[in-house]
Design a protein around this motif. Sequence first.
Motif, PDB file in Angstrom:
ATOM      1  N   TYR A  32      38.985   1.656 -54.649  1.00  0.00           N
ATOM      2  CA  TYR A  32      39.013   0.490 -55.539  1.00  0.00           C
ATOM      3  C   TYR A  32      40.099   0.639 -56.607  1.00  0.00           C
ATOM      4  CZ  TYR A  32      37.319  -3.284 -58.551  1.00  0.00           C
ATOM      5  OH  TYR A  32      37.214  -4.428 -59.310  1.00  0.00           O
ATOM      6  N   MET A  33      40.246   1.849 -57.139  1.00  0.00           N
ATOM      7  CA  MET A  33      41.312   2.105 -58.114  1.00  0.00           C
ATOM      8  C   MET A  33      42.680   1.909 -57.473  1.00  0.00           C
ATOM      9  SD  MET A  33      39.722   5.449 -60.051  1.00  0.00           S
ATOM     10  CE  MET A  33      41.184   5.781 -61.017  1.00  0.00           C
ATOM     11  N   ALA A  34      42.825   2.332 -56.202  1.00  0.00           N
ATOM     12  CA  ALA A  34      44.083   2.142 -55.470  1.00  0.00           C
ATOM     13  C   ALA A  34      44.355   0.656 -55.240  1.00  0.00           C
ATOM     14  CB  ALA A  34      44.021   2.881 -54.130  1.00  0.00           C
ATOM     15  N   VAL A  35      43.308  -0.110 -54.926  1.00  0.00           N
ATOM     16  CA  VAL A  35      43.446  -1.573 -54.753  1.00  0.00           C
ATOM     17  C   VAL A  35      43.919  -2.225 -56.046  1.00  0.00           C
ATOM     18  CG1 VAL A  35      42.164  -3.724 -54.385  1.00  0.00           C
ATOM     19  CG2 VAL A  35      41.775  -1.793 -52.879  1.00  0.00           C
ATOM     20  N   LEU A  36      43.281  -1.862 -57.157  1.00  0.00           N
ATOM     21  CA  LEU A  36      43.638  -2.434 -58.455  1.00  0.00           C
ATOM     22  C   LEU A  36      45.068  -2.080 -58.850  1.00  0.00           C
ATOM     23  CD1 LEU A  36      40.378  -1.835 -60.560  1.00  0.00           C
ATOM     24  CD2 LEU A  36      41.117  -3.954 -59.479  1.00  0.00           C
ATOM     25  N   MET A  37      45.424  -0.822 -58.709  1.00  0.00           N
ATOM     26  CA  MET A  37      46.757  -0.366 -59.112  1.00  0.00           C
ATOM     27  C   MET A  37      47.842  -0.955 -58.210  1.00  0.00           C
ATOM     28  SD  MET A  37      46.009   3.644 -60.023  1.00  0.00           S
ATOM     29  CE  MET A  37      47.743   4.021 -60.224  1.00  0.00           C
ATOM     30  N   GLY A  38      47.619  -0.894 -56.885  1.00  0.00           N
ATOM     31  CA  GLY A  38      48.620  -1.361 -55.935  1.00  0.00           C
ATOM     32  C   GLY A  38      48.886  -2.849 -56.036  1.00  0.00           C
ATOM     33  N   ASN A  39      47.807  -3.648 -56.022  1.00  0.00           N
ATOM     34  CA  ASN A  39      47.974  -5.101 -56.063  1.00  0.00           C
ATOM     35  C   ASN A  39      48.423  -5.590 -57.438  1.00  0.00           C
ATOM     36  OD1 ASN A  39      47.069  -6.345 -53.350  1.00  0.00           O
ATOM     37  ND2 ASN A  39      45.490  -4.832 -53.767  1.00  0.00           N
ATOM     38  N   SER A  40      47.984  -4.922 -58.503  1.00  0.00           N
ATOM     39  CA  SER A  40      48.463  -5.275 -59.852  1.00  0.00           C
ATOM     40  C   SER A  40      49.952  -4.983 -59.992  1.00  0.00           C
ATOM     41  CB  SER A  40      47.693  -4.492 -60.918  1.00  0.00           C
ATOM     42  OG  SER A  40      46.326  -4.816 -60.886  1.00  0.00           O
ATOM     43  N   THR A  41      50.410  -3.889 -59.378  1.00  0.00           N
ATOM     44  CA  THR A  41      51.839  -3.539 -59.408  1.00  0.00           C
ATOM     45  C   THR A  41      52.673  -4.604 -58.711  1.00  0.00           C
ATOM     46  OG1 THR A  41      51.301  -1.177 -59.429  1.00  0.00           O
ATOM     47  CG2 THR A  41      53.525  -1.776 -58.766  1.00  0.00           C
ATOM     48  N   ILE A  46      56.505  -8.940 -59.007  1.00  0.00           N
ATOM     49  CA  ILE A  46      57.018 -10.239 -58.538  1.00  0.00           C
ATOM     50  C   ILE A  46      57.055 -11.252 -59.669  1.00  0.00           C
ATOM     51  CG2 ILE A  46      56.583 -12.176 -56.972  1.00  0.00           C
ATOM     52  CD1 ILE A  46      55.401 -10.135 -54.996  1.00  0.00           C
ATOM     53  N   ALA A  47      55.989 -11.288 -60.474  1.00  0.00           N
ATOM     54  CA  ALA A  47      55.914 -12.273 -61.567  1.00  0.00           C
ATOM     55  C   ALA A  47      56.978 -12.042 -62.632  1.00  0.00           C
ATOM     56  CB  ALA A  47      54.527 -12.240 -62.198  1.00  0.00           C
ATOM     57  N   CYS A  48      57.396 -10.785 -62.833  1.00  0.00           N
ATOM     58  CA  CYS A  48      58.362 -10.457 -63.892  1.00  0.00           C
ATOM     59  C   CYS A  48      59.783 -10.258 -63.380  1.00  0.00           C
ATOM     60  CB  CYS A  48      57.909  -9.202 -64.637  1.00  0.00           C
ATOM     61  SG  CYS A  48      56.327  -9.365 -65.459  1.00  0.00           S
ATOM     62  N   SER A  49      60.050 -10.647 -62.137  1.00  0.00           N
ATOM     63  CA  SER A  49      61.395 -10.479 -61.585  1.00  0.00           C
ATOM     64  C   SER A  49      61.864 -11.771 -60.924  1.00  0.00           C
ATOM     65  CB  SER A  49      61.409  -9.334 -60.564  1.00  0.00           C
ATOM     66  OG  SER A  49      60.664  -9.684 -59.413  1.00  0.00           O
ATOM     67  N   PHE A  59      54.340 -16.185 -52.011  1.00  0.00           N
ATOM     68  CA  PHE A  59      53.089 -16.098 -51.254  1.00  0.00           C
ATOM     69  C   PHE A  59      52.476 -14.701 -51.359  1.00  0.00           C
ATOM     70  CE2 PHE A  59      55.081 -19.594 -48.568  1.00  0.00           C
ATOM     71  CZ  PHE A  59      54.272 -20.585 -49.096  1.00  0.00           C
ATOM     72  N   LEU A  60      53.321 -13.672 -51.355  1.00  0.00           N
ATOM     73  CA  LEU A  60      52.831 -12.295 -51.485  1.00  0.00           C
ATOM     74  C   LEU A  60      52.140 -12.084 -52.831  1.00  0.00           C
ATOM     75  CD1 LEU A  60      52.599  -9.402 -50.448  1.00  0.00           C
ATOM     76  CD2 LEU A  60      54.920  -8.977 -51.265  1.00  0.00           C
ATOM     77  N   CYS A  61      52.666 -12.715 -53.864  1.00  0.00           N
ATOM     78  CA  CYS A  61      52.054 -12.646 -55.197  1.00  0.00           C
ATOM     79  C   CYS A  61      50.639 -13.230 -55.170  1.00  0.00           C
ATOM     80  CB  CYS A  61      52.937 -13.404 -56.191  1.00  0.00           C
ATOM     81  SG  CYS A  61      52.426 -13.256 -57.906  1.00  0.00           S
ATOM     82  N   HIS A  62      50.484 -14.378 -54.522  1.00  0.00           N
ATOM     83  CA  HIS A  62      49.167 -15.016 -54.395  1.00  0.00           C
ATOM     84  C   HIS A  62      48.239 -14.189 -53.493  1.00  0.00           C
ATOM     85  CE1 HIS A  62      49.543 -18.858 -56.548  1.00  0.00           C
ATOM     86  NE2 HIS A  62      50.820 -18.791 -56.230  1.00  0.00           N
ATOM     87  N   LEU A  63      48.802 -13.564 -52.459  1.00  0.00           N
ATOM     88  CA  LEU A  63      47.992 -12.715 -51.576  1.00  0.00           C
ATOM     89  C   LEU A  63      47.432 -11.520 -52.347  1.00  0.00           C
ATOM     90  CD1 LEU A  63      47.130 -12.236 -48.552  1.00  0.00           C
ATOM     91  CD2 LEU A  63      49.101 -10.713 -48.407  1.00  0.00           C
ATOM     92  N   SER A  64      48.260 -10.902 -53.189  1.00  0.00           N
ATOM     93  CA  SER A  64      47.795  -9.772 -54.005  1.00  0.00           C
ATOM     94  C   SER A  64      46.716 -10.203 -54.988  1.00  0.00           C
ATOM     95  CB  SER A  64      48.973  -9.153 -54.765  1.00  0.00           C
ATOM     96  OG  SER A  64      49.886  -8.571 -53.875  1.00  0.00           O
ATOM     97  N   LEU A  65      46.865 -11.409 -55.549  1.00  0.00           N
ATOM     98  CA  LEU A  65      45.851 -11.941 -56.468  1.00  0.00           C
ATOM     99  C   LEU A  65      44.524 -12.138 -55.737  1.00  0.00           C
ATOM    100  CD1 LEU A  65      45.119 -13.103 -59.269  1.00  0.00           C
ATOM    101  CD2 LEU A  65      45.943 -15.325 -58.452  1.00  0.00           C
ATOM    102  N   MET A  66      44.575 -12.680 -54.513  1.00  0.00           N
ATOM    103  CA  MET A  66      43.357 -12.868 -53.723  1.00  0.00           C
ATOM    104  C   MET A  66      42.710 -11.529 -53.361  1.00  0.00           C
ATOM    105  SD  MET A  66      42.617 -16.014 -53.481  1.00  0.00           S
ATOM    106  CE  MET A  66      43.319 -16.239 -55.110  1.00  0.00           C
ATOM    107  N   ASP A  67      43.544 -10.530 -53.036  1.00  0.00           N
ATOM    108  CA  ASP A  67      43.008  -9.197 -52.733  1.00  0.00           C
ATOM    109  C   ASP A  67      42.275  -8.609 -53.939  1.00  0.00           C
ATOM    110  OD1 ASP A  67      43.630  -8.868 -50.081  1.00  0.00           O
ATOM    111  OD2 ASP A  67      45.607  -8.010 -50.455  1.00  0.00           O
ATOM    112  N   ALA A 294      63.225  -4.098 -57.245  1.00  0.00           N
ATOM    113  CA  ALA A 294      62.592  -4.923 -58.284  1.00  0.00           C
ATOM    114  C   ALA A 294      61.578  -4.121 -59.088  1.00  0.00           C
ATOM    115  CB  ALA A 294      61.924  -6.143 -57.651  1.00  0.00           C
ATOM    116  N   MET A 295      60.822  -3.250 -58.411  1.00  0.00           N
ATOM    117  CA  MET A 295      59.829  -2.415 -59.103  1.00  0.00           C
ATOM    118  C   MET A 295      60.514  -1.467 -60.086  1.00  0.00           C
ATOM    119  SD  MET A 295      57.168  -1.545 -56.001  1.00  0.00           S
ATOM    120  CE  MET A 295      56.247  -0.308 -56.885  1.00  0.00           C
ATOM    121  N   ARG A 296      61.637  -0.856 -59.649  1.00  0.00           N
ATOM    122  CA  ARG A 296      62.365   0.037 -60.552  1.00  0.00           C
ATOM    123  C   ARG A 296      62.865  -0.720 -61.780  1.00  0.00           C
ATOM    124  NH1 ARG A 296      65.439   1.625 -55.941  1.00  0.00           N
ATOM    125  NH2 ARG A 296      64.356   3.232 -54.748  1.00  0.00           N
TER     126      ARG A 296
END
Length: 346
Positions: A32-41, A46-49, A59-67, A294-296
């Motif tokens: 669950y911690m991995a889900v929260l960290m991974g999808n929040s990242t 995406i939202a800040c780039s 769509f990937l941003c919305h998919l992570s939100l749904m996850d 983008a993450m970097r």
Amino acid sequence: MRNQNITEFVFLGLWDNKQIELLFFFLFLLCYMAVLMGNSTILLTIACSHLIQQPMYYFLCHLSLMDLCYTSTVIPRLIRDLAAVRKNISYNNCMTQLFTAHLLAAVEIFILVSMAFDRYVAIVKPLHYMVIMNRQRCNMLIIMARVVGFWHSIALLLIILNLTFCGPNQIDHYLCDVKPLLKLVCKDIHVVNILMIANSGMVVVVVFLVLVASYILILYNLRTRSSAGRRKALSTCSSHVMVVVLFFVPCIYIYVLPAGSENKDKEISVFYTVIAPMLNPLIYTLRNMEMKIAMRKVWSQMALAIDVSSRLIFLTKKKELRMYMQNFCLPLRGVLLCVCVGRIET
């Protein structure tokens, strides 16, 4: 008015052995911690780039939100029940979990369809891509996914609410779902089974076949591409295919078979409730150079912003300390001067 003798349900859980449950308590907590960290990242990156402007990442941003939302309706209670002596849930909370889980899962399914459509247009009709996949159409696809998901889950909820549960109240599962609940119904569930398969099972099968057909068409159209373009398209599509298989195959296994049949529903459902949301961020980032870059950038900007803000806070506090010392020392200096003058006069 129907009679309802059951006010709460008791989950039997995944295992009977308490030691195994405690072991999986820590395992699912880490998941669950991995889900929260991974999808929040992914969501934050995406939202800040600039990637938010591209339909695929939108769509990937919305998919992570749904996850994030979907796992939060299932895993916290699963973790709590693994450590609890009695795994009970009230009737109202059970119906809420059923509705919410199916709503979010259905929205996620149609977001995956939107992502497949986006890849199809990008590869088959690249010259018309920006015209077809404009922001207005992307927003419309997300709204449609939410509307269809709502109607699917509300229809399912209305079917369940009109059934009478008269005992026993033990659900052979770790969450409130249609099939384990149908096993507790007093009357004949033949018609309800057909409705459930039509509402969930057939929809999942049809959507999966549509997705498979779209990827076959994509592969067929890649024949005319250059080797570099083919590799890039295959890298992107392979990530989508892995996510689709992880999510749809367990769903098909569970919802196509009627309630009452002996199968491994609760074990198989772990794949789309825990494992798939945990692996999605890894699948979409490990093989995607754009996401890595983008993450970097985003994390370096955030580190810079945190460093600047901490320096400003330090300087502000230093300035406040200096002003305080000045305000405190001036009256003290006056008092000392008065004492010294008084001593001289005496």
